[in-house]
Write a protein that holds these residues in place. Structure first.
Motif, PDB file in Angstrom:
ATOM      1  N   LYS A  13      -5.766  -0.060  -7.633  1.00 37.73           N
ATOM      2  CA  LYS A  13      -6.351   1.122  -7.016  1.00 37.73           C
ATOM      3  C   LYS A  13      -7.862   0.952  -6.942  1.00 37.73           C
ATOM      4  O   LYS A  13      -8.499   0.580  -7.935  1.00 37.73           O
ATOM      5  N   TYR A  72       0.019  -2.393 -10.483  1.00 39.91           N
ATOM      6  CA  TYR A  72      -0.528  -1.604  -9.380  1.00 39.91           C
ATOM      7  C   TYR A  72      -2.039  -1.761  -9.364  1.00 39.91           C
ATOM      8  O   TYR A  72      -2.664  -2.087 -10.376  1.00 39.91           O
ATOM      9  N   THR A 129      -5.188  -2.424 -18.599  1.00 38.53           N
ATOM     10  CA  THR A 129      -5.973  -2.196 -17.387  1.00 38.53           C
ATOM     11  C   THR A 129      -7.228  -3.042 -17.435  1.00 38.53           C
ATOM     12  O   THR A 129      -7.876  -3.148 -18.470  1.00 38.53           O
ATOM     13  N   LYS A 162       0.845  -1.190   0.000  1.00 35.72           N
ATOM     14  CA  LYS A 162       0.000   0.000   0.000  1.00 35.72           C
ATOM     15  C   LYS A 162       0.881   1.241   0.000  1.00 35.72           C
ATOM     16  O   LYS A 162       1.832   1.343   0.758  1.00 35.72           O
ATOM     17  N   ASP A 171      -3.202   5.903  -1.649  1.00 34.20           N
ATOM     18  CA  ASP A 171      -4.469   5.287  -2.062  1.00 34.20           C
ATOM     19  C   ASP A 171      -4.266   4.261  -3.173  1.00 34.20           C
ATOM     20  O   ASP A 171      -5.206   3.802  -3.795  1.00 34.20           O
ATOM     21  N   GLU A 172      -3.015   3.881  -3.401  1.00 31.59           N
ATOM     22  CA  GLU A 172      -2.670   2.927  -4.444  1.00 31.59           C
ATOM     23  C   GLU A 172      -1.921   1.757  -3.811  1.00 31.59           C
ATOM     24  O   GLU A 172      -1.317   1.887  -2.756  1.00 31.59           O
ATOM     25  N   TYR A 173      -1.969   0.616  -4.468  1.00 25.33           N
ATOM     26  CA  TYR A 173      -1.223  -0.569  -4.053  1.00 25.33           C
ATOM     27  C   TYR A 173      -0.277  -0.873  -5.205  1.00 25.33           C
ATOM     28  O   TYR A 173      -0.731  -1.088  -6.337  1.00 25.33           O
ATOM     29  N   SER A 174       1.035  -0.892  -4.939  1.00 24.52           N
ATOM     30  CA  SER A 174       1.974  -0.959  -6.062  1.00 24.52           C
ATOM     31  C   SER A 174       3.234  -1.735  -5.709  1.00 24.52           C
ATOM     32  O   SER A 174       3.353  -2.321  -4.637  1.00 24.52           O
ATOM     33  N   LYS A 201      -9.308  -1.160  -9.921  1.00 26.43           N
ATOM     34  CA  LYS A 201      -8.527  -0.972 -11.143  1.00 26.43           C
ATOM     35  C   LYS A 201      -7.256  -1.803 -10.999  1.00 26.43           C
ATOM     36  O   LYS A 201      -6.520  -1.663 -10.021  1.00 26.43           O
TER      37      LYS A 201
END
Length: 139
Positions: A111, A109, A132, A87, A90-93, A119
């Protein structure tokens, strides 16, 4: 009325940011919009991963023939397809995603678009060059 609208926007923002990606997600074919698989995202020590827990297309007993290493010929159900996601705001990457149909592994990533839509972006090099998908949380 203006304050009520502002309160609504703030509370919606907090609701989405308070949600996380852990849970079960349905994937869909990009072209036909047919449901393909059920994916379970889990978290251990602030690191997220995902595995296929059910297939809706093709043979449920199929294996990942095109995968490499320990995943080669691994059954599709139970196959870990997302690894090492962390995390970041606000994104997981910073992780990877496996395309079990091609055996290719991409940077990834995730989101949350909202509480029930995720996403998922897989890419090579720069995130401009990739694909995506949007996954829907299983209710």
């Amino acid at each position: 009325m203006k304050h009520l609208f502002l309160f609504f926007l703030i509370s919606m923002s907090i609701t989405v940011s308070a949600q996380n990606i852990v849970g079960q997600w349905e994937t869909y074919d990009d072209k036909t919009n047919e449901k393909k698989a059920l994916i379970e995202i889990s978290e251990t020590n602030d690191v997220y991963s995902a595995k296929i827990i059910d297939k809706f297309v093709g043979d449920k007993d199929s294996v990942c023939e095109k995968c490499e290493g320990e995943k080669k010929n691994h059954p599709m159900i139970g196959l870990v397809i997302i690894e090492d996601i962390k995390k970041d705001g606000d994104e997981y990457s910073d992780g990877t995603i496996l395309d079990p149909e091609s055996g290719d592994v991409y940077s990834c990533y995730l989101k949350l678009v909202n509480a029930n839509k995720l996403k998922v972006r897989g890419f090579l090099g720069v995130s401009l060059f990739g694909r995506t998908q949007y996954w829907i949380r299983k209710q």
